[in-house]
Design a protein around this motif. Structure first.
Motif, PDB file in Angstrom:
ATOM      1  N   VAL A  98     -30.913  25.403 -31.547  1.00 32.82           N
ATOM      2  CA  VAL A  98     -30.851  25.147 -30.103  1.00 32.82           C
ATOM      3  C   VAL A  98     -29.535  24.460 -29.753  1.00 32.82           C
ATOM      4  O   VAL A  98     -29.182  23.434 -30.327  1.00 32.82           O
ATOM      5  CB  VAL A  98     -32.048  24.296 -29.646  1.00 32.82           C
ATOM      6  CG1 VAL A  98     -31.871  23.891 -28.179  1.00 32.82           C
ATOM      7  CG2 VAL A  98     -33.345  25.064 -29.829  1.00 32.82           C
ATOM      8  N   GLU A  99     -28.807  25.040 -28.777  1.00 34.42           N
ATOM      9  CA  GLU A  99     -27.520  24.486 -28.358  1.00 34.42           C
ATOM     10  C   GLU A  99     -27.669  23.715 -27.048  1.00 34.42           C
ATOM     11  O   GLU A  99     -27.544  22.501 -27.008  1.00 34.42           O
ATOM     12  CB  GLU A  99     -26.510  25.624 -28.195  1.00 34.42           C
ATOM     13  CG  GLU A  99     -25.111  25.174 -27.843  1.00 34.42           C
ATOM     14  CD  GLU A  99     -24.170  26.350 -27.696  1.00 34.42           C
ATOM     15  OE1 GLU A  99     -22.948  26.133 -27.756  1.00 34.42           O
ATOM     16  OE2 GLU A  99     -24.657  27.488 -27.508  1.00 34.42           O
ATOM     17  N   TYR A 100     -27.909  24.423 -25.936  1.00 31.85           N
ATOM     18  CA  TYR A 100     -28.150  23.783 -24.641  1.00 31.85           C
ATOM     19  C   TYR A 100     -29.613  23.967 -24.296  1.00 31.85           C
ATOM     20  O   TYR A 100     -30.178  25.052 -24.447  1.00 31.85           O
ATOM     21  CB  TYR A 100     -27.271  24.407 -23.557  1.00 31.85           C
ATOM     22  CG  TYR A 100     -25.791  24.208 -23.800  1.00 31.85           C
ATOM     23  CD1 TYR A 100     -25.208  22.961 -23.666  1.00 31.85           C
ATOM     24  CD2 TYR A 100     -24.988  25.282 -24.178  1.00 31.85           C
ATOM     25  CE1 TYR A 100     -23.852  22.775 -23.897  1.00 31.85           C
ATOM     26  CE2 TYR A 100     -23.637  25.110 -24.413  1.00 31.85           C
ATOM     27  CZ  TYR A 100     -23.069  23.848 -24.269  1.00 31.85           C
ATOM     28  OH  TYR A 100     -21.727  23.677 -24.500  1.00 31.85           O
ATOM     29  N   ALA A 229     -29.262  29.636 -28.126  1.00 30.94           N
ATOM     30  CA  ALA A 229     -29.378  29.492 -29.573  1.00 30.94           C
ATOM     31  C   ALA A 229     -28.097  29.979 -30.242  1.00 30.94           C
ATOM     32  O   ALA A 229     -27.461  30.932 -29.780  1.00 30.94           O
ATOM     33  CB  ALA A 229     -30.573  30.291 -30.096  1.00 30.94           C
ATOM     34  N   THR A 230     -27.718  29.340 -31.313  1.00 29.55           N
ATOM     35  CA  THR A 230     -26.501  29.710 -32.041  1.00 29.55           C
ATOM     36  C   THR A 230     -26.845  30.206 -33.444  1.00 29.55           C
ATOM     37  O   THR A 230     -27.909  29.901 -33.985  1.00 29.55           O
ATOM     38  CB  THR A 230     -25.555  28.502 -32.164  1.00 29.55           C
ATOM     39  OG1 THR A 230     -26.227  27.443 -32.860  1.00 29.55           O
ATOM     40  CG2 THR A 230     -25.135  28.004 -30.794  1.00 29.55           C
ATOM     41  N   ASN A 238     -32.943  37.146 -35.121  1.00 33.34           N
ATOM     42  CA  ASN A 238     -33.588  36.728 -33.874  1.00 33.34           C
ATOM     43  C   ASN A 238     -35.101  36.867 -33.946  1.00 33.34           C
ATOM     44  O   ASN A 238     -35.833  36.019 -33.437  1.00 33.34           O
ATOM     45  CB  ASN A 238     -33.034  37.553 -32.707  1.00 33.34           C
ATOM     46  CG  ASN A 238     -31.704  37.040 -32.205  1.00 33.34           C
ATOM     47  OD1 ASN A 238     -31.644  36.137 -31.367  1.00 33.34           O
ATOM     48  ND2 ASN A 238     -30.626  37.592 -32.717  1.00 33.34           N
ATOM     49  N   GLU A 239     -35.579  37.938 -34.585  1.00 37.63           N
ATOM     50  CA  GLU A 239     -37.028  38.108 -34.738  1.00 37.63           C
ATOM     51  C   GLU A 239     -37.618  37.005 -35.609  1.00 37.63           C
ATOM     52  O   GLU A 239     -38.696  36.466 -35.311  1.00 37.63           O
ATOM     53  CB  GLU A 239     -37.323  39.481 -35.333  1.00 37.63           C
ATOM     54  CG  GLU A 239     -37.054  40.636 -34.371  1.00 37.63           C
ATOM     55  CD  GLU A 239     -37.276  41.990 -35.008  1.00 37.63           C
ATOM     56  OE1 GLU A 239     -37.403  42.042 -36.255  1.00 37.63           O
ATOM     57  OE2 GLU A 239     -37.314  42.994 -34.271  1.00 37.63           O
ATOM     58  N   ALA A 240     -36.911  36.643 -36.681  1.00 37.41           N
ATOM     59  CA  ALA A 240     -37.374  35.557 -37.554  1.00 37.41           C
ATOM     60  C   ALA A 240     -37.359  34.224 -36.798  1.00 37.41           C
ATOM     61  O   ALA A 240     -38.260  33.383 -36.966  1.00 37.41           O
ATOM     62  CB  ALA A 240     -36.495  35.475 -38.798  1.00 37.41           C
ATOM     63  N   PHE A 241     -36.340  34.029 -35.972  1.00 43.93           N
ATOM     64  CA  PHE A 241     -36.244  32.808 -35.174  1.00 43.93           C
ATOM     65  C   PHE A 241     -37.401  32.716 -34.174  1.00 43.93           C
ATOM     66  O   PHE A 241     -38.032  31.662 -34.022  1.00 43.93           O
ATOM     67  CB  PHE A 241     -34.903  32.790 -34.437  1.00 43.93           C
ATOM     68  CG  PHE A 241     -34.723  31.620 -33.521  1.00 43.93           C
ATOM     69  CD1 PHE A 241     -34.516  30.345 -34.024  1.00 43.93           C
ATOM     70  CD2 PHE A 241     -34.750  31.794 -32.148  1.00 43.93           C
ATOM     71  CE1 PHE A 241     -34.347  29.255 -33.174  1.00 43.93           C
ATOM     72  CE2 PHE A 241     -34.587  30.720 -31.291  1.00 43.93           C
ATOM     73  CZ  PHE A 241     -34.377  29.447 -31.804  1.00 43.93           C
TER      74      PHE A 241
END
Length: 417
Positions: A98-100, A229-230, A238-241
Motif C-alpha cells: 500500500v502506497e497512498y 499499490a506498488t 495482482n491476483e495473489a495480492f
C-alpha cells in the motif's frame, strides 16, 4: 555519375509505361497505407479504453464491504461486513504494497450559499486522495484537504466547478462559507478539476474524513477503502495480492475467504493488464493483416519486374554485347525495383500518417461519457521499420528478375522479339 544515369533511365522507363508504373506504385502505397491505418486504429481503440482509467492512478485498488453468503465458524449467512478504523490500520500497517491510502464515506445533502442551493454528493477524504484519484485543483483556486484538516476535524470543503457555477456564479468562492444540512457551515478552501472532467454527472464535494465521521456517519464505518499499490507488475501478482487482502480481511471479520460476496475488490491495474494483453493480440493480428496487404504490393512489384525484364530482353542483349558488365545489369533492375517501391511506399506513409493525425484531432467518440476512441496515431518506430522493410522487400522483388537478366546471352537476347 552512373547513379544519375540510372535515375534518368528509370524515370524514362516509368514515363513510357505510366499505367503499369501507377498500378505497381498504387499497390505498394496502398499496402503501407493500410498497415498504418490498421495500427493507428488499434492504438486509437486501446488509448480510448485505457483513458477511462485516467481519472484514477493506474495501480488503484478499492475495497467495498458486502454481506456473507456462506456460513463460517458458527456464524450464519447474511451478516454485513463493516469497514472500520481497524481495517484502515490493517491496510496502513500490515500490507507493505500500500502506497497512498484513503477511506471514503458518502452522503447526499443540500448545499446552499445565500439564495442559491444545489443537491450534492458529499464525500469524506484524506489528503492522500489527490494521488489516488488524480485530483487536480484549478490554477489559483485554493488547495485540497490536508492532514491538519483531518486531524482537527475542520469544517472545510473542496468543491467542483459545477458547484461553483451554481452557487457562486462569477464570484470567487475561496474563503466563503456554504451551508449544509443542520445549518453546518463549511469554509470553501479549493475548487478541483474542470467543468468537463470525468464524473461530471454527479461530481462530489470533499470534506475531511474525520469531519464526515463526526457529523454524518457516527454509527457506521467506512463505505469503502481505496489505495494505490506498488510492486505488482503482472496479472498473477495482482491476483495473489487480492487473495491476500481477502484472507486478512476474512480473519479480521470472521468470514470465509472464498466468500466473494463478503468483500468486493476492484483492482484497476489488474484490469488494465488484462486489457493490454487483449490489445497485444489485436495488434499482432492487425500487423499480420497489414503486412499481408503490403506484401501483396511487393509481389506485384516482383511480377512487374519480371515482365520488364522480358520486355527489355533485346535491350539487355545489346547492352551486354557492347561491354556492359553483369553487375551493371543487376544494378539497373534492382535499382528500378527499389526506386519504385521506396517512392510509392513513402507516398503511402505520408498519406497514412497525415490521415491518422487528422483523425486524432477530429474524432472524439464517446458513449455515455465513456471514451471509446482516442489519439489514433502510429509511432515513428513503426513508420521507420515499415520503410526499411519496404526497401528490403523491394530489393528482393527485383533480385530474381535481375538474376535472370544477368544470365541472358547477348546473341539469344538480340534474336528475341
Amino acid at each position: 555519375m552512373f547513379r544519375i544515369d540510372f535515375i534518368r533511365e528509370i524515370l524514362l522507363t516509368m514515363k513510357q509505361n505510366r499505367l503499369r508504373t501507377f498500378l505497381t506504385g498504387f499497390a505498394v502505397a496502398w499496402g503501407i497505407f493500410m498497415l498504418i491505418i490498421l495500427l493507428s486504429a488499434g492504438n486509437g481503440l486501446q488509448n480510448g479504453i485505457l483513458s477511462n482509467f485516467s481519472s484514477q492512478a493506474k495501480n488503484y485498488v478499492i475495497v467495498y464491504p458486502g454481506w456473507t453468503s456462506k456460513p463460517y465458524k458458527g456464524y450464519a449467512t447474511g451478516r454485513r461486513v463493516e469497514l472500520t478504523k481497524k481495517d484502515f490500520e490493517l491496510f496502513r500497517d500490515k500490507i507493505p504494497e500500500v502506497e497512498y491510502l484513503s477511506a471514503g464515506m458518502r452522503t447526499s445533502l443540500i448545499l446552499s450559499y445565500e439564495q442559491e442551493y444545489t443537491s450534492i454528493s458529499l464525500e469524506g477524504a484524506t489528503s492522500e486522495l489527490t494521488y489516488i484519484n488524480n485530483i487536480g485543483l484549478k490554477e489559483g483556486m485554493g488547495r485540497f484537504i490536508n492532514k491538519m484538516d483531518d486531524l482537527l476535524r475542520r469544517k472545510v470543503i473542496v468543491i467542483h466547478p459545477e458547484h461553483q457555477k451554481i452557487l457562486f456564479k462569477d464570484q470567487d468562492p475561496i474563503g466563503k462559507y456554504v451551508i449544509a444540512a443542520n445549518n453546518v457551515a463549511f469554509k470553501v478552501i479549493g475548487v478541483y478539476g474542470s467543468s468537463d472532467n470525468f464524473n461530471n454527472n454527479n461530481p462530489p464535494a470533499y470534506i475531511p474524513l474525520s469531519t464526515t465521521q463526526m457529523l454524518y456517519n457516527r454509527r457506521y464505518g467506512f463505505n469503502y477503502i481505496e489505495f494505490t499499490a506498488t510492486g505488482l507488475h503482472t496479472v498473477e501478482a495482482n491476483e495473489a495480492f487480492n487473495q491476500r487482502i481477502r484472507q486478512k480481511m476474512a480473519t479480521l471479520h470472521n468470514f470465509d475467504p472464498t466468500d466473494r460476496s463478503a468483500l468486493y475488490i476492484h483492482n484497476s491495474f489488474e484490469e488494465s493488464l488484462k486489457i493490454q494483453k487483449v490489445f497485444g493480440v489485436v495488434d499482432i493480428f492487425l500487423i499480420i493483416v497489414g503486412l499481408a496487404s503490403m506484401m501483396a504490393g511487393i509481389v506485384g512489384v516482383g511480377n512487374i519486374m519480371v515482365i520488364t525484364v522480358k520486355e527489355r530482353t533485346r535491350e539487355i542483349g545489346i547492352r551486354k554485347s557492347i561491354g556492359a558488365s553483369p553487375a551493371s545489369v543487376l544494378r539497373l533492375i534492382i535499382f528500378e525495383s527499389v526506386f519504385v517501391t521506396t517512392c510509392a511506399g513513402y507516398i503511402g506513409i505520408v498519406i497514412g500518417v497525415a490521415i491518422t493525425e487528422l483523425l486524432s484531432t477530429l474524432i472524439k467518440s464517446q458513449v455515455e461519457g465513456t471514451t471509446m476512441f482516442l489519439n489514433p496515431t502510429v509511432n515513428m518506430t513503426t513508420v521507420f521499420g515499415a520503410t526499411l522493410l519496404l526497401i528490403i522487400c523491394g530489393t528482393l522483388a527485383g533480385l530474381i528478375p535481375a538474376l535472370k537478366a544477368v544470365k541472358v546471352k547477348p546473341i539469344e537476347a538480340m534474336r528475341a522479339e
